[in-house]
Motif scaffolding. Structure first.
Motif, PDB file in Angstrom:
ATOM      1  N   MET A 284     -25.272  20.050  18.656  1.00 50.80           N
ATOM      2  CA  MET A 284     -24.267  19.333  17.876  1.00 50.80           C
ATOM      3  C   MET A 284     -23.469  20.344  17.048  1.00 50.80           C
ATOM      4  O   MET A 284     -24.058  21.205  16.379  1.00 50.80           O
ATOM      5  N   ARG A 285     -22.142  20.247  17.113  1.00 50.63           N
ATOM      6  CA  ARG A 285     -21.288  21.141  16.327  1.00 50.63           C
ATOM      7  C   ARG A 285     -20.861  20.451  15.039  1.00 50.63           C
ATOM      8  O   ARG A 285     -20.360  19.326  15.051  1.00 50.63           O
ATOM      9  N   HIS A 286     -21.057  21.160  13.937  1.00 52.68           N
ATOM     10  CA  HIS A 286     -20.634  20.681  12.619  1.00 52.68           C
ATOM     11  C   HIS A 286     -19.381  21.441  12.205  1.00 52.68           C
ATOM     12  O   HIS A 286     -19.284  22.655  12.384  1.00 52.68           O
ATOM     13  N   LYS A 287     -18.431  20.721  11.607  1.00 50.18           N
ATOM     14  CA  LYS A 287     -17.231  21.357  11.068  1.00 50.18           C
ATOM     15  C   LYS A 287     -16.823  20.575   9.833  1.00 50.18           C
ATOM     16  O   LYS A 287     -16.857  19.332   9.845  1.00 50.18           O
ATOM     17  N   ASP A 288     -16.452  21.263   8.746  1.00 50.63           N
ATOM     18  CA  ASP A 288     -16.046  20.537   7.548  1.00 50.63           C
ATOM     19  C   ASP A 288     -14.841  21.193   6.883  1.00 50.63           C
ATOM     20  O   ASP A 288     -14.418  22.288   7.255  1.00 50.63           O
ATOM     21  N   ASN A 289     -14.296  20.489   5.891  1.00 46.25           N
ATOM     22  CA  ASN A 289     -13.071  20.960   5.244  1.00 46.25           C
ATOM     23  C   ASN A 289     -13.343  21.970   4.142  1.00 46.25           C
ATOM     24  O   ASN A 289     -12.421  22.402   3.444  1.00 46.25           O
ATOM     25  N   ALA A 290     -14.611  22.377   3.988  1.00 50.10           N
ATOM     26  CA  ALA A 290     -14.936  23.463   3.061  1.00 50.10           C
ATOM     27  C   ALA A 290     -15.040  24.798   3.803  1.00 50.10           C
ATOM     28  O   ALA A 290     -15.425  25.815   3.224  1.00 50.10           O
ATOM     29  N   GLY A 291     -14.726  24.767   5.104  1.00 51.93           N
ATOM     30  CA  GLY A 291     -14.710  26.004   5.877  1.00 51.93           C
ATOM     31  C   GLY A 291     -15.987  26.320   6.611  1.00 51.93           C
ATOM     32  O   GLY A 291     -16.121  27.395   7.203  1.00 51.93           O
ATOM     33  N   HIS A 292     -16.948  25.402   6.595  1.00 54.03           N
ATOM     34  CA  HIS A 292     -18.212  25.642   7.302  1.00 54.03           C
ATOM     35  C   HIS A 292     -18.108  25.146   8.738  1.00 54.03           C
ATOM     36  O   HIS A 292     -17.540  24.085   8.989  1.00 54.03           O
ATOM     37  N   GLU A 293     -18.691  25.887   9.663  1.00 53.72           N
ATOM     38  CA  GLU A 293     -18.748  25.459  11.050  1.00 53.72           C
ATOM     39  C   GLU A 293     -19.962  26.097  11.711  1.00 53.72           C
ATOM     40  O   GLU A 293     -20.288  27.257  11.430  1.00 53.72           O
ATOM     41  N   GLY A 294     -20.630  25.348  12.571  1.00 52.25           N
ATOM     42  CA  GLY A 294     -21.787  25.905  13.267  1.00 52.25           C
ATOM     43  C   GLY A 294     -22.361  24.903  14.246  1.00 52.25           C
ATOM     44  O   GLY A 294     -22.048  23.712  14.198  1.00 52.25           O
ATOM     45  N   VAL A 295     -23.193  25.401  15.142  1.00 54.44           N
ATOM     46  CA  VAL A 295     -23.838  24.565  16.148  1.00 54.44           C
ATOM     47  C   VAL A 295     -25.328  24.468  15.842  1.00 54.44           C
ATOM     48  O   VAL A 295     -25.984  25.482  15.597  1.00 54.44           O
ATOM     49  N   VAL A 296     -25.840  23.236  15.816  1.00 52.09           N
ATOM     50  CA  VAL A 296     -27.259  22.996  15.587  1.00 52.09           C
ATOM     51  C   VAL A 296     -27.879  22.659  16.936  1.00 52.09           C
ATOM     52  O   VAL A 296     -27.473  21.700  17.586  1.00 52.09           O
TER      53      VAL A 296
END
Length: 280
Positions: free
Chosen positions: A77-89
């Motif tokens: 699952m890929r996470h992306k947010d408006n605080a600039g964080h992104e990553g794959v779990v």
């Protein structure tokens, strides 16, 4: 030292539901259990090898006032947010996001076939931290200690502490304990629980006994609050898998409106206004 086990007070059958853009999941800890299982607000399990059940994912949506913990057993699952964080779990990984004063994020499957299986837990924040700066932490599977109990069982320490093994995630106010236990045999295992904590056990697979009561797979056992008890006794068969979750209750008002969890209606109205005016 004598060990007295908490008993199972309630058995809860999860409710099938759809969330995000149409993801099929089972909501185990629902609104009606929030006071009883304070500081835990919600627990969802998603488990399917049919892409139609998960492929749409969770498009961008807001949160305020609590933390989300995503634990993957299978799939990506890929996470992306408006605080600039992104990553794959991925399998065995954990993502811990503190929404605090407000965050917009999306969770999108990184696969078009195969099994997607994991959990999302919501943990409340104390009033003093509800408007804190949002944070995001990814913990890879190889950073999470897995220990062998003296009975031979596997204990994965995601948050809190198992005897002298400290998990990678700690929170001082709610002091959550999050264990993934896989049984290797029929020997009972005693899991220590802080007397003041609310506690639940979710059976992922198998049909073990939790505090003396048999619990079938995909059900939650709410454990009694007994100041004399110092833990819970688990016993099953090889291959049984259980999540043990305990936490220090905040004992503060819980007012929820969808993705916002605050302490008063006025704070909820403010959260809605802030979101609508682009202040997240």
């Amino acid at each position: 030292m004598s060990q007295l086990s908490r008993k199972t007070e309630h058995l809860v059958q999860g409710q099938p539901t759809r969330d995000g853009a149409g993801v099929n999941l089972v909501r185990v800890l629902t609104h009606q259990w929030q006071r009883r299982l304070d500081p835990f607000l919600m627990l969802d399990e998603f488990r399917s090898d049919d892409p139609n059940d998960y492929i749409a994912g969770f498009p961008e949506h807001p949160h305020r006032g609590f933390e989300t913990v995503t634990y993957m057993l299978a799939g990506q699952m890929r996470h992306k947010d408006n605080a600039g964080h992104e990553g794959v779990v991925g399998p065995g990984d954990v993502q811990w996001m503190t929404a605090g004063k407000g965050i917009l994020h999306s969770e999108t499957p990184e696969q078009v076939e195969g099994l997607m299986h994991g959990f999302q837990l919501w943990i409340n924040l104390p009033a003093k931290n509800k408007l804190a700066k949002p944070t995001y932490q990814e913990v890879a599977s190889n950073q999470i200690p897995v220990v062998r109990s003296q009975e031979g069982h596997s204990v994965k320490v995601i948050a809190g502490q198992w005897h002298d093994i400290v998990g990678p995630l700690q929170r001082p106010d709610t002091a959550p304990l999050y264990l993934d236990i896989q049984l290797a045999n029929a020997q009972p295992i005693f899991v220590p629980i802080t007397a003041s904590h609310n506690a639940l056990v979710y059976v992922v697979a198998g049909e073990p006994e939790v505090g003396g009561q048999r619990v079938t797979a995909r059900r939650m056992a709410v454990l009694e609050n007994n100041p004399q008890a110092d833990g819970v006794l688990l016993q099953g068969n090889a291959g049984d898998q259980l999540l043990v979750l305990t936490g220090q209750p905040l004992a503060e008002p819980i007012v929820q409106w969808g993705p916002f969890v605050m302490n008063s209606r006025e704070e909820i109205e403010q959260a809605i206004a802030d979101y609508q005016t682009g202040q997240f």
